[in-house]
Design a protein around this motif. Structure first.
Motif, PDB file in Angstrom:
ATOM      1  N   LEU A  65      21.863  22.310 -23.701  1.00 12.51           N
ATOM      2  CA  LEU A  65      21.870  23.766 -23.635  1.00 12.51           C
ATOM      3  C   LEU A  65      20.412  24.189 -23.464  1.00 12.51           C
ATOM      4  CD1 LEU A  65      24.410  24.562 -26.495  1.00 12.51           C
ATOM      5  CD2 LEU A  65      24.834  23.944 -24.122  1.00 12.51           C
ATOM      6  N   LYS A  66      20.074  24.606 -22.262  1.00 12.45           N
ATOM      7  CA  LYS A  66      18.686  24.835 -21.871  1.00 12.45           C
ATOM      8  C   LYS A  66      18.154  26.133 -22.503  1.00 12.45           C
ATOM      9  CE  LYS A  66      19.600  24.807 -17.560  1.00 12.45           C
ATOM     10  NZ  LYS A  66      19.011  25.366 -16.362  1.00 12.45           N
ATOM     11  N   PRO A  67      16.837  26.373 -22.405  1.00  7.48           N
ATOM     12  CA  PRO A  67      16.290  27.593 -23.004  1.00  7.48           C
ATOM     13  C   PRO A  67      16.938  28.876 -22.511  1.00  7.48           C
ATOM     14  CG  PRO A  67      14.513  26.064 -22.552  1.00  7.48           C
ATOM     15  CD  PRO A  67      15.757  25.461 -21.944  1.00  7.48           C
ATOM     16  N   ASP A  68      17.400  28.909 -21.250  1.00 13.03           N
ATOM     17  CA  ASP A  68      18.068  30.116 -20.760  1.00 13.03           C
ATOM     18  C   ASP A  68      19.392  30.353 -21.476  1.00 13.03           C
ATOM     19  OD1 ASP A  68      18.120  27.715 -19.042  1.00 13.03           O
ATOM     20  OD2 ASP A  68      19.768  28.696 -17.997  1.00 13.03           O
ATOM     21  N   ALA A  69      20.072  29.277 -21.867  1.00  9.28           N
ATOM     22  CA  ALA A  69      21.296  29.433 -22.658  1.00  9.28           C
ATOM     23  C   ALA A  69      20.977  29.983 -24.040  1.00  9.28           C
ATOM     24  CB  ALA A  69      22.027  28.095 -22.785  1.00  9.28           C
ATOM     25  N   VAL A  70      19.847  29.559 -24.592  1.00 10.99           N
ATOM     26  CA  VAL A  70      19.437  30.054 -25.911  1.00 10.99           C
ATOM     27  C   VAL A  70      19.035  31.518 -25.813  1.00 10.99           C
ATOM     28  CG1 VAL A  70      17.863  29.732 -27.850  1.00 10.99           C
ATOM     29  CG2 VAL A  70      18.678  27.735 -26.567  1.00 10.99           C
ATOM     30  N   ALA A  71      18.189  31.866 -24.844  1.00 13.31           N
ATOM     31  CA  ALA A  71      17.744  33.256 -24.684  1.00 13.31           C
ATOM     32  C   ALA A  71      18.928  34.181 -24.421  1.00 13.31           C
ATOM     33  CB  ALA A  71      16.727  33.357 -23.549  1.00 13.31           C
ATOM     34  N   GLY A  72      19.874  33.721 -23.586  1.00 11.19           N
ATOM     35  CA  GLY A  72      21.043  34.521 -23.259  1.00 11.19           C
ATOM     36  C   GLY A  72      22.128  34.474 -24.311  1.00 11.19           C
ATOM     37  N   THR A  94      17.308  18.746 -31.211  1.00 15.04           N
ATOM     38  CA  THR A  94      16.585  19.596 -30.274  1.00 15.04           C
ATOM     39  C   THR A  94      15.603  18.742 -29.482  1.00 15.04           C
ATOM     40  OG1 THR A  94      14.893  20.137 -31.920  1.00 15.04           O
ATOM     41  CG2 THR A  94      16.776  21.635 -31.728  1.00 15.04           C
ATOM     42  N   VAL A  95      15.286  19.204 -28.285  1.00 13.97           N
ATOM     43  CA  VAL A  95      14.339  18.487 -27.429  1.00 13.97           C
ATOM     44  C   VAL A  95      13.558  19.517 -26.623  1.00 13.97           C
ATOM     45  CG1 VAL A  95      15.984  18.207 -25.508  1.00 13.97           C
ATOM     46  CG2 VAL A  95      14.089  16.601 -25.770  1.00 13.97           C
ATOM     47  N   GLY A 128      10.756  26.836 -24.549  1.00 13.72           N
ATOM     48  CA  GLY A 128      11.252  26.686 -25.914  1.00 13.72           C
ATOM     49  C   GLY A 128      12.142  25.474 -26.029  1.00 13.72           C
ATOM     50  N   PRO A 129      12.716  25.246 -27.207  1.00 11.91           N
ATOM     51  CA  PRO A 129      13.555  24.063 -27.399  1.00 11.91           C
ATOM     52  C   PRO A 129      14.900  24.181 -26.700  1.00 11.91           C
ATOM     53  CG  PRO A 129      13.631  25.449 -29.345  1.00 11.91           C
ATOM     54  CD  PRO A 129      12.595  26.059 -28.437  1.00 11.91           C
ATOM     55  N   SER A 130      15.405  23.039 -26.245  1.00 11.14           N
ATOM     56  CA  SER A 130      16.780  22.928 -25.768  1.00 11.14           C
ATOM     57  C   SER A 130      17.600  22.229 -26.840  1.00 11.14           C
ATOM     58  CB  SER A 130      16.833  22.123 -24.469  1.00 11.14           C
ATOM     59  OG  SER A 130      16.168  22.785 -23.417  1.00 11.14           O
ATOM     60  N   LEU A 131      18.894  22.443 -26.804  1.00 14.54           N
ATOM     61  CA  LEU A 131      19.813  21.798 -27.741  1.00 14.54           C
ATOM     62  C   LEU A 131      20.511  20.653 -27.016  1.00 14.54           C
ATOM     63  CD1 LEU A 131      21.007  21.947 -30.607  1.00 14.54           C
ATOM     64  CD2 LEU A 131      22.731  23.533 -29.719  1.00 14.54           C
ATOM     65  N   LEU A 132      20.326  19.442 -27.507  1.00 17.24           N
ATOM     66  CA  LEU A 132      20.909  18.230 -26.921  1.00 17.24           C
ATOM     67  C   LEU A 132      22.083  17.801 -27.786  1.00 17.24           C
ATOM     68  CD1 LEU A 132      20.923  15.744 -25.039  1.00 17.24           C
ATOM     69  CD2 LEU A 132      19.101  14.774 -26.473  1.00 17.24           C
ATOM     70  N   VAL A 133      23.275  17.765 -27.205  1.00 13.54           N
ATOM     71  CA  VAL A 133      24.499  17.534 -27.981  1.00 13.54           C
ATOM     72  C   VAL A 133      25.274  16.352 -27.405  1.00 13.54           C
ATOM     73  CG1 VAL A 133      26.602  18.571 -28.910  1.00 13.54           C
ATOM     74  CG2 VAL A 133      24.633  20.036 -28.366  1.00 13.54           C
ATOM     75  N   LEU A 134      25.481  15.328 -28.213  1.00  9.11           N
ATOM     76  CA  LEU A 134      26.352  14.214 -27.834  1.00  9.11           C
ATOM     77  C   LEU A 134      27.797  14.652 -28.040  1.00  9.11           C
ATOM     78  CD1 LEU A 134      26.193  11.120 -27.012  1.00  9.11           C
ATOM     79  CD2 LEU A 134      26.732  10.681 -29.418  1.00  9.11           C
ATOM     80  N   LEU A 135      28.629  14.424 -27.035  1.00  5.96           N
ATOM     81  CA  LEU A 135      30.013  14.877 -27.062  1.00  5.96           C
ATOM     82  C   LEU A 135      30.967  13.691 -27.004  1.00  5.96           C
ATOM     83  CD1 LEU A 135      29.673  17.700 -24.374  1.00  5.96           C
ATOM     84  CD2 LEU A 135      29.810  18.053 -26.854  1.00  5.96           C
ATOM     85  N   HIS A 136      32.018  13.758 -27.809  1.00  3.46           N
ATOM     86  CA  HIS A 136      33.121  12.796 -27.728  1.00  3.46           C
ATOM     87  C   HIS A 136      34.270  13.468 -26.994  1.00  3.46           C
ATOM     88  CE1 HIS A 136      36.799  10.866 -29.772  1.00  3.46           C
ATOM     89  NE2 HIS A 136      36.369  10.054 -28.840  1.00  3.46           N
ATOM     90  N   ASP A 137      34.783  12.815 -25.971  1.00  2.99           N
ATOM     91  CA  ASP A 137      35.858  13.374 -25.157  1.00  2.99           C
ATOM     92  C   ASP A 137      37.198  12.952 -25.735  1.00  2.99           C
ATOM     93  OD1 ASP A 137      37.538  14.338 -23.219  1.00  2.99           O
ATOM     94  OD2 ASP A 137      36.398  13.536 -21.531  1.00  2.99           O
ATOM     95  N   THR A 138      37.964  13.908 -26.219  1.00  2.00           N
ATOM     96  CA  THR A 138      39.260  13.615 -26.834  1.00  2.00           C
ATOM     97  C   THR A 138      40.411  13.675 -25.837  1.00  2.00           C
ATOM     98  OG1 THR A 138      39.660  15.939 -27.426  1.00  2.00           O
ATOM     99  CG2 THR A 138      38.446  14.581 -29.012  1.00  2.00           C
ATOM    100  N   ARG A 139      40.133  14.025 -24.564  1.00  3.61           N
ATOM    101  CA  ARG A 139      41.218  14.214 -23.608  1.00  3.61           C
ATOM    102  C   ARG A 139      41.042  13.448 -22.308  1.00  3.61           C
ATOM    103  NH1 ARG A 139      42.135  20.763 -23.688  1.00  3.61           N
ATOM    104  NH2 ARG A 139      42.347  21.010 -25.951  1.00  3.61           N
ATOM    105  N   ARG A 140      40.071  12.590 -22.200  1.00  2.00           N
ATOM    106  CA  ARG A 140      39.821  11.972 -20.906  1.00  2.00           C
ATOM    107  C   ARG A 140      40.965  11.049 -20.509  1.00  2.00           C
ATOM    108  NH1 ARG A 140      38.128   6.851 -20.081  1.00  2.00           N
ATOM    109  NH2 ARG A 140      37.667   5.539 -21.888  1.00  2.00           N
TER     110      ARG A 140
END
Length: 339
Positions: A65-72, A94-95, A128-140
């Protein structure tokens, strides 16, 4: 002395990565070959193997989730939609991007970036910081890795290539740079890009989730997941902004300083060159003006060089479908990417 030819499946001269090492991680033959010579892919394969994580590389992916996602203030919406569609946060950190990370992450796509985009991207990603999120896919589906399903669902960064219902449309992408999220195309990219991020974040934030020593808590409420817990941190670092170009120009014009003067004298898209020249002089040091300036320049630039293709284009779900045997089975068709 002559070197004996490499045995089938072994590393070839010039590469320490076996010719078959990436066979199950990407459906793109060009990427399989290129990544054998890519140091980040090589180190990532070693790191994943050390965590016994290769077996999970089809089940997980990540979103930035990039800085524009955070600002918005799109982060909570993005995480909610991802959860609704089967991608559950398993770990988060965060990264911060810098110019080197940006160019190495998109090493095989940045050749197609326009000079205008290059002028702007570091100011945006470095804001600014971005949010880095590891995701588990429950429907693939069994034939489609988590990263491929998310890439197919995400949609293009370009608003003109938007599909009804894709993730970026649902979260309100604004332009080619204010598109809010970055994801990995396929398992090979998950491994390579997490390795790149690890130079800043380390591996402890996601080690348990990748190695299987942690559990997938798919029933945990969103408010208690590891990504949600970091929202206050990123929101405190980046002020909320409407990302509206008309409002941004109005605010800048009413202010003082070099950006206010530019907004009053060159407040139309045909004057973008003057804005970029000002950016090349140095970063936006006026905190009150930063996101107004970014909103204006991202709206007016051309993002890509006409006629220039990326070295490695986005991997397609169709290639994985073909690798699974051509036409999808009824079971495969029953599990579409709805986002």
């Amino acid at each position: 002395m002559r070197t004996a030819p490499a045995a089938p499946g072994s590393a070839a001269p010039g590469s320490a990565v076996a010719s078959t090492a990436l066979d199950t991680l990407t459906a793109d033959p060009a990427k399989r070959e290129v990544y054998r010579y890519d140091t980040y892919a090589r180190e990532g394969l070693r790191a994943f193997a050390g965590m016994t994580a290769l077996r999970r590389s089809h089940d997980v992916t990540f979103v930035v989730l990039k800085p524009d996602a955070v600002a918005g203030r799109r982060c909570e919406l993005i995480l909610r939609i991802l959860r609704e569609e089967g991608w559950v946060p398993a770990a988060a950190t965060t990264v911060r991007f810098d110019p080197l990370l940006t160019r190495e992450l998109w090493r095989y796509q940045f050749n197609a970036a326009s000079a205008q985009r290059i002028d702007v991207v570091d100011h945006l990603l470095g804001s600014g910081p971005s949010l880095l999120v590891l995701l588990h896919d429950t429907r693939r589906p069994a034939w489609m890795p988590a990263s491929v399903r998310l890439t197919a669902a995400k949609g293009s960064a370009d608003p003109e290539a938007a599909r009804h219902g894709d993730l970026r449309t649902r979260i309100g992408r604004i332009n080619g740079l204010f598109n809010f999220v970055h994801t990995a195309d396929d398992p090979a990219d998950v491994i390579r890009e997490l390795q790149l991020f690890s130079y800043r974040t380390g591996w402890d934030w996601c080690r348990d989730a990748l190695s299987g020593t942690g559990s997938w808590d798919t029933g945990r409420p969103q408010a208690e997941d590891p990504a949600h817990a970091l929202l206050d941190t990123v929101h405190a670092a980046i002020p909320a902004h409407d990302l509206d170009v008309t409002a941004a120009l109005r605010r800048l014009s009413a202010g003082s300083g070099r950006w206010a003067a530019l907004a009053r004298a060159a407040g139309t898209p045909d004057r973008i060159g003057e804005w970029l020249a000002e950016l090349r002089r140095g970063p936006v040091t006026d905190e009150a003006a930063r996101w107004d300036v970014l909103t204006v320049v991202t709206q007016w630039i051309d993002c890509n060089e006409a006629g220039v293709a990326p070295i490695l284009p986005t991997s397609s779900a169709a290639a994985w479908r073909a690798a699974a045997g051509g036409q999808p089975t009824a079971e495969q068709e029953a599990e579409p990417c709805r986002v």
